[in-house]
Design a protein around this motif. Structure first.
Motif, PDB file in Angstrom:
ATOM      1  N   GLU A 149      40.024  49.864  97.089  1.00 27.72           N
ATOM      2  CA  GLU A 149      40.749  50.991  97.688  1.00 27.72           C
ATOM      3  C   GLU A 149      42.089  51.209  96.989  1.00 27.72           C
ATOM      4  O   GLU A 149      42.493  52.346  96.738  1.00 27.72           O
ATOM      5  N   ARG A 150      42.760  50.119  96.661  1.00 30.65           N
ATOM      6  CA  ARG A 150      44.009  50.226  95.909  1.00 30.65           C
ATOM      7  C   ARG A 150      43.776  50.904  94.570  1.00 30.65           C
ATOM      8  O   ARG A 150      44.532  51.793  94.162  1.00 30.65           O
ATOM      9  N   ASP A 151      42.712  50.502  93.873  1.00 31.15           N
ATOM     10  CA  ASP A 151      42.435  51.054  92.553  1.00 31.15           C
ATOM     11  C   ASP A 151      42.012  52.518  92.643  1.00 31.15           C
ATOM     12  O   ASP A 151      42.356  53.326  91.768  1.00 31.15           O
ATOM     13  N   SER A 152      41.260  52.867  93.684  1.00 35.16           N
ATOM     14  CA  SER A 152      40.846  54.252  93.857  1.00 35.16           C
ATOM     15  C   SER A 152      42.042  55.162  94.096  1.00 35.16           C
ATOM     16  O   SER A 152      42.090  56.297  93.619  1.00 35.16           O
ATOM     17  N   CYS A 153      43.028  54.648  94.816  1.00 28.36           N
ATOM     18  CA  CYS A 153      44.227  55.432  95.154  1.00 28.36           C
ATOM     19  C   CYS A 153      45.258  55.441  94.024  1.00 28.36           C
ATOM     20  O   CYS A 153      46.194  56.253  94.053  1.00 28.36           O
ATOM     21  N   ARG A 154      45.102  54.563  93.048  1.00 32.47           N
ATOM     22  CA  ARG A 154      46.112  54.393  92.005  1.00 32.47           C
ATOM     23  C   ARG A 154      46.483  55.682  91.283  1.00 32.47           C
ATOM     24  O   ARG A 154      47.660  55.888  90.958  1.00 32.47           O
ATOM     25  N   PRO A 155      45.540  56.594  90.977  1.00 29.41           N
ATOM     26  CA  PRO A 155      45.935  57.810  90.250  1.00 29.41           C
ATOM     27  C   PRO A 155      46.987  58.641  90.975  1.00 29.41           C
ATOM     28  O   PRO A 155      47.785  59.319  90.313  1.00 29.41           O
ATOM     29  N   TRP A 156      47.014  58.597  92.304  1.00 29.08           N
ATOM     30  CA  TRP A 156      48.059  59.342  93.028  1.00 29.08           C
ATOM     31  C   TRP A 156      49.436  58.765  92.703  1.00 29.08           C
ATOM     32  O   TRP A 156      50.381  59.509  92.418  1.00 29.08           O
ATOM     33  N   LEU A 157      49.556  57.447  92.744  1.00 22.11           N
ATOM     34  CA  LEU A 157      50.837  56.810  92.441  1.00 22.11           C
ATOM     35  C   LEU A 157      51.218  57.024  90.984  1.00 22.11           C
ATOM     36  O   LEU A 157      52.386  57.303  90.668  1.00 22.11           O
ATOM     37  N   ALA A 158      50.235  56.916  90.097  1.00 24.62           N
ATOM     38  CA  ALA A 158      50.507  57.107  88.674  1.00 24.62           C
ATOM     39  C   ALA A 158      51.048  58.516  88.410  1.00 24.62           C
ATOM     40  O   ALA A 158      52.032  58.698  87.680  1.00 24.62           O
ATOM     41  N   SER A 159      50.429  59.519  89.012  1.00 19.86           N
ATOM     42  CA  SER A 159      50.887  60.889  88.803  1.00 19.86           C
ATOM     43  C   SER A 159      52.236  61.127  89.456  1.00 19.86           C
ATOM     44  O   SER A 159      53.081  61.855  88.907  1.00 19.86           O
ATOM     45  N   GLU A 160      52.465  60.519  90.619  1.00 20.70           N
ATOM     46  CA  GLU A 160      53.744  60.698  91.302  1.00 20.70           C
ATOM     47  C   GLU A 160      54.889  60.146  90.458  1.00 20.70           C
ATOM     48  O   GLU A 160      55.911  60.817  90.268  1.00 20.70           O
ATOM     49  N   LEU A 161      54.722  58.946  89.929  1.00 21.99           N
ATOM     50  CA  LEU A 161      55.776  58.369  89.094  1.00 21.99           C
ATOM     51  C   LEU A 161      55.924  59.138  87.784  1.00 21.99           C
ATOM     52  O   LEU A 161      57.030  59.271  87.257  1.00 21.99           O
ATOM     53  N   GLU A 162      54.823  59.635  87.254  1.00 22.83           N
ATOM     54  CA  GLU A 162      54.893  60.438  86.025  1.00 22.83           C
ATOM     55  C   GLU A 162      55.665  61.727  86.276  1.00 22.83           C
ATOM     56  O   GLU A 162      56.499  62.133  85.454  1.00 22.83           O
ATOM     57  N   LEU A 163      55.418  62.383  87.401  1.00 23.68           N
ATOM     58  CA  LEU A 163      56.123  63.623  87.718  1.00 23.68           C
ATOM     59  C   LEU A 163      57.607  63.378  87.964  1.00 23.68           C
ATOM     60  O   LEU A 163      58.441  64.245  87.696  1.00 23.68           O
ATOM     61  N   LEU A 164      57.936  62.187  88.468  1.00 23.81           N
ATOM     62  CA  LEU A 164      59.331  61.842  88.705  1.00 23.81           C
ATOM     63  C   LEU A 164      60.033  61.349  87.446  1.00 23.81           C
ATOM     64  O   LEU A 164      61.265  61.268  87.414  1.00 23.81           O
TER      65      LEU A 164
END
Length: 255
Positions: A149-164
């Protein structure tokens, strides 16, 4: 024939949708649609139906909880996952539970939150230069997401930090789970991590060299403000304030 767009129920929905989000607002809207993890979907919706006795009059959010804070934040605070009767109820990270009580009190003490408490989405709380998020956006049973579940959700965090990333100067990670989730995200984004990879500890600090046109990034560890940690004194309000004050200083938010 063009490939049909992914459904929010698809297991690869985050991986296919998150990288295409153009700003945190678009990302937040897509996060709230996600149904990629069946166990988490079933749990969050069951909790929203049955409710806790103290919140019977509430209409629970019962969906993934997006990050919260300005789109040009210099500091990110990364937790674990929404609480079943906290963020899963209110629809805002760390809002309506004991962990949020101490976190927002500390942010307010440092001058990064407009008020010392966070009770519901319409309470008027505003954050200054800080975005609060998590590596898992759905409330998990027993507050324990699985690695899948952590790995499935990881792209959201990756994109959020990238956008920031154009404005991001520091990341405070609350707890070992978040630390383990953030490191591969930063590595995949091209940040150079030390070898061996840094181990989580309260007060840990790692400086990642700048890359391309981006400045260096400071990664700080802090115990999670869970009831277990605060009740036992493992984490106190002054300890959390100290970490956030240091993070504000190195992010240029102490002005």
């Amino acid at each position: 024939m063009a490939e049909p767009p992914p459904s929010p129920d698809d297991s690869d929905f985050p991986a296919r949708i998150a990288p295409g989000c153009r700003d945190p607002g678009e990302l937040d809207a897509q996060v709230a649609r996600c149904r990629a993890c069946p166990r988490l979907v079933a749990w969050r919706e069951e909790v929203a139906r049955t409710k806790r006795a103290a919140f019977q009059d509430w209409e629970y959010w019962g969906r993934p909880v997006p990050g919260f804070g300005p789109p040009d934040a210099a500091l990110a605070v990364v937790g674990l996952a929404p609480a079943a009767h906290g963020g899963n109820r209110t629809g805002r990270m760390f809002t309506g539970d004991a962990s949020g009580d101490i976190l927002f009190a500390a942010l307010h003490a440092v001058g990064l939150a407009s008020r010392p408490d966070s009770t519901h989405r319409g309470d008027g709380l505003k954050l200054r230069g800080v975005r609060v998020t998590a590596p898992v956006h759905c409330a998990p049973p027993q507050n324990k997401p699985t690695p899948a579940e952590r790995d499935s959700c990881r792209p959201w965090l990756a994109s959020e930090l990238e956008l920031l990333s154009p404005t991001l100067r520091a990341v405070v990670v609350l707890g070992a789970f978040g630390w383990q989730a953030v490191l591969p995200v930063l590595s995949d984004a091209g940040w150079q991590l030390p070898r061996p990879r840094p181990v989580f500890a309260h007060g840990a600090q790692v400086t990642l060299p700048g890359r391309e046109e981006r400045p260096e990034l400071h990664l700080l560890g802090c115990y999670h403000p869970s009831q277990r940690n605060t009740f036992t004194g493992r984490l106190t309000l002054p300890m959390l304030i100290d970490v956030l004050r240091h993070a504000a200083e190195i992010s240029g938010l102490d002005q």
